[in-house]
Write a protein that holds these residues in place. Sequence first.
Motif, PDB file in Angstrom:
ATOM      1  N   ARG A 199      -1.659  17.630  -5.134  1.00  0.00           N
ATOM      2  CA  ARG A 199      -1.199  16.183  -5.831  1.00  0.00           C
ATOM      3  C   ARG A 199      -1.399  15.132  -4.910  1.00  0.00           C
ATOM      4  NH1 ARG A 199       2.978  19.426  -7.861  1.00  0.00           N
ATOM      5  NH2 ARG A 199       4.370  18.464  -6.608  1.00  0.00           N
ATOM      6  N   LEU A 200      -0.781  15.115  -3.594  1.00  0.00           N
ATOM      7  CA  LEU A 200      -0.856  14.150  -2.655  1.00  0.00           C
ATOM      8  C   LEU A 200      -2.308  13.618  -2.376  1.00  0.00           C
ATOM      9  CD1 LEU A 200       0.457  11.919  -0.648  1.00  0.00           C
ATOM     10  CD2 LEU A 200       0.781  13.888   0.743  1.00  0.00           C
ATOM     11  N   ASN A 239      -6.975   8.514  -5.253  1.00  0.00           N
ATOM     12  CA  ASN A 239      -6.963   7.417  -6.468  1.00  0.00           C
ATOM     13  C   ASN A 239      -6.504   6.024  -6.037  1.00  0.00           C
ATOM     14  OD1 ASN A 239      -7.539   9.378  -8.105  1.00  0.00           O
ATOM     15  ND2 ASN A 239      -5.287   9.699  -8.815  1.00  0.00           N
ATOM     16  N   VAL A 240      -5.804   5.978  -5.031  1.00  0.00           N
ATOM     17  CA  VAL A 240      -5.325   4.501  -4.531  1.00  0.00           C
ATOM     18  C   VAL A 240      -6.628   4.009  -3.591  1.00  0.00           C
ATOM     19  CG1 VAL A 240      -2.817   4.892  -4.487  1.00  0.00           C
ATOM     20  CG2 VAL A 240      -4.182   5.382  -2.440  1.00  0.00           C
ATOM     21  N   ILE A 241      -7.342   4.785  -2.999  1.00  0.00           N
ATOM     22  CA  ILE A 241      -8.561   4.375  -2.336  1.00  0.00           C
ATOM     23  C   ILE A 241      -9.421   4.006  -3.263  1.00  0.00           C
ATOM     24  CG2 ILE A 241     -10.466   4.998  -0.928  1.00  0.00           C
ATOM     25  CD1 ILE A 241      -8.731   6.819   0.825  1.00  0.00           C
ATOM     26  N   GLU A 242      -9.920   4.736  -4.331  1.00  0.00           N
ATOM     27  CA  GLU A 242     -10.871   4.169  -5.325  1.00  0.00           C
ATOM     28  C   GLU A 242     -10.235   2.795  -6.293  1.00  0.00           C
ATOM     29  OE1 GLU A 242     -11.074   7.667  -7.964  1.00  0.00           O
ATOM     30  OE2 GLU A 242     -12.282   8.631  -6.587  1.00  0.00           O
ATOM     31  N   HIS A 243      -8.998   2.697  -6.237  1.00  0.00           N
ATOM     32  CA  HIS A 243      -8.647   1.725  -6.973  1.00  0.00           C
ATOM     33  C   HIS A 243      -8.296   0.362  -5.800  1.00  0.00           C
ATOM     34  CE1 HIS A 243      -7.459   4.275 -10.401  1.00  0.00           C
ATOM     35  NE2 HIS A 243      -7.742   3.517 -10.853  1.00  0.00           N
ATOM     36  N   MET A 255       0.839  -1.203   0.123  1.00  0.00           N
ATOM     37  CA  MET A 255       0.144  -0.158  -0.030  1.00  0.00           C
ATOM     38  C   MET A 255       0.695   1.315  -0.072  1.00  0.00           C
ATOM     39  SD  MET A 255      -1.165   2.554   2.302  1.00  0.00           S
ATOM     40  CE  MET A 255      -1.159   1.816   3.956  1.00  0.00           C
ATOM     41  N   HIS A 256       1.781   1.248   0.976  1.00  0.00           N
ATOM     42  CA  HIS A 256       2.787   2.144   0.974  1.00  0.00           C
ATOM     43  C   HIS A 256       3.534   2.614  -0.526  1.00  0.00           C
ATOM     44  CE1 HIS A 256       5.821   4.561   3.877  1.00  0.00           C
ATOM     45  NE2 HIS A 256       5.630   5.019   2.558  1.00  0.00           N
ATOM     46  N   GLU A 299       1.788   6.343  -7.264  1.00  0.00           N
ATOM     47  CA  GLU A 299       0.608   7.038  -7.744  1.00  0.00           C
ATOM     48  C   GLU A 299       1.026   8.787  -7.474  1.00  0.00           C
ATOM     49  OE1 GLU A 299      -3.083   8.193  -9.330  1.00  0.00           O
ATOM     50  OE2 GLU A 299      -1.645   6.599  -9.567  1.00  0.00           O
ATOM     51  N   TYR A 300       1.552   9.069  -6.393  1.00  0.00           N
ATOM     52  CA  TYR A 300       2.015  10.178  -6.419  1.00  0.00           C
ATOM     53  C   TYR A 300       2.904  10.786  -7.482  1.00  0.00           C
ATOM     54  CZ  TYR A 300       3.932  14.752  -4.377  1.00  0.00           C
ATOM     55  OH  TYR A 300       4.272  15.956  -4.459  1.00  0.00           O
ATOM     56  N   ARG A 301       3.871  10.003  -7.689  1.00  0.00           N
ATOM     57  CA  ARG A 301       4.994  10.196  -8.659  1.00  0.00           C
ATOM     58  C   ARG A 301       4.296  10.244 -10.033  1.00  0.00           C
ATOM     59  NH1 ARG A 301       8.502   6.461  -5.128  1.00  0.00           N
ATOM     60  NH2 ARG A 301       9.496   7.767  -3.559  1.00  0.00           N
TER      61      ARG A 301
END
Length: 250
Positions: A26-27, A33-37, A1-2, A8-10
């Motif tokens: 951006r963060l 986004n990572v929650i949505e995916h 997850m980390h 995703e941020y990069r």
Amino acid sequence: MHSALADEYRRLCRDTAAHQPLAYLRLRRAIRNVIEHRAIEPGQTLPSERDLAQTLSLSRVTVRKAIAGLVEEGVLTQRHGAGTFVAERIIKPMSRLTSFTEDLRARGLDPRSEFFERDVGEVTPEESMALNLSPGVQVVRLHRVRYAGDEPLAIERTVVPASVLPDPMLVHDSLYEALETRGCRPRRALQRLRAVLLGARHARLLHVPPGSAGLNIERRAFLDDGRVVEFTTSWYRGDIYDFVAELQTD
């Protein structure tokens, strides 16, 4: 997850099409986004502010600002001494006027509606008072159950003046998206919230036992010019939703 969050941020930093010059935004977008995916599941903890700052070469102030915005939106929740978690219950801030669809999408959930009524008719006396309309005016009525995936969360009865939304079939899922395409998205609203026990019919539609705790909400939403554009009565499941208001002294 980390690593998923860092990647995703990069990616967002490199994406010129969706470039956001402010690092905290951006963060915030990367976390959303990572929650949505589903790279971060409900109930999971986020890395600490210090770890995120070190991994992404950001200041802790930037990280804290990004997280604070998502906490305010109800996407994340913080527990003193335990950290920051992806919200398991749906926390709806009452200080922001957002739609059901927008709230669920922000949490990585799949909103959909099952309509029982979607038609046009003459305004009733009660609707006339709520919407400040003259007798005989036409209104659009929407009656539906709102879902996250296969889970029913709320029942809504909505009335909108036909002058701003002439065809109820324009509403596929989000009423506010349909109104926005016509330049009639509401800008403020008045809400009244009451605790209720769900009756047999509402309980059956929401897949909970009769007598379960629920929340009954009446909303009147307004355009910038003061016209009432929406009158909605909703019944929400009390076991899933928390409504939160920020209070301040004068």
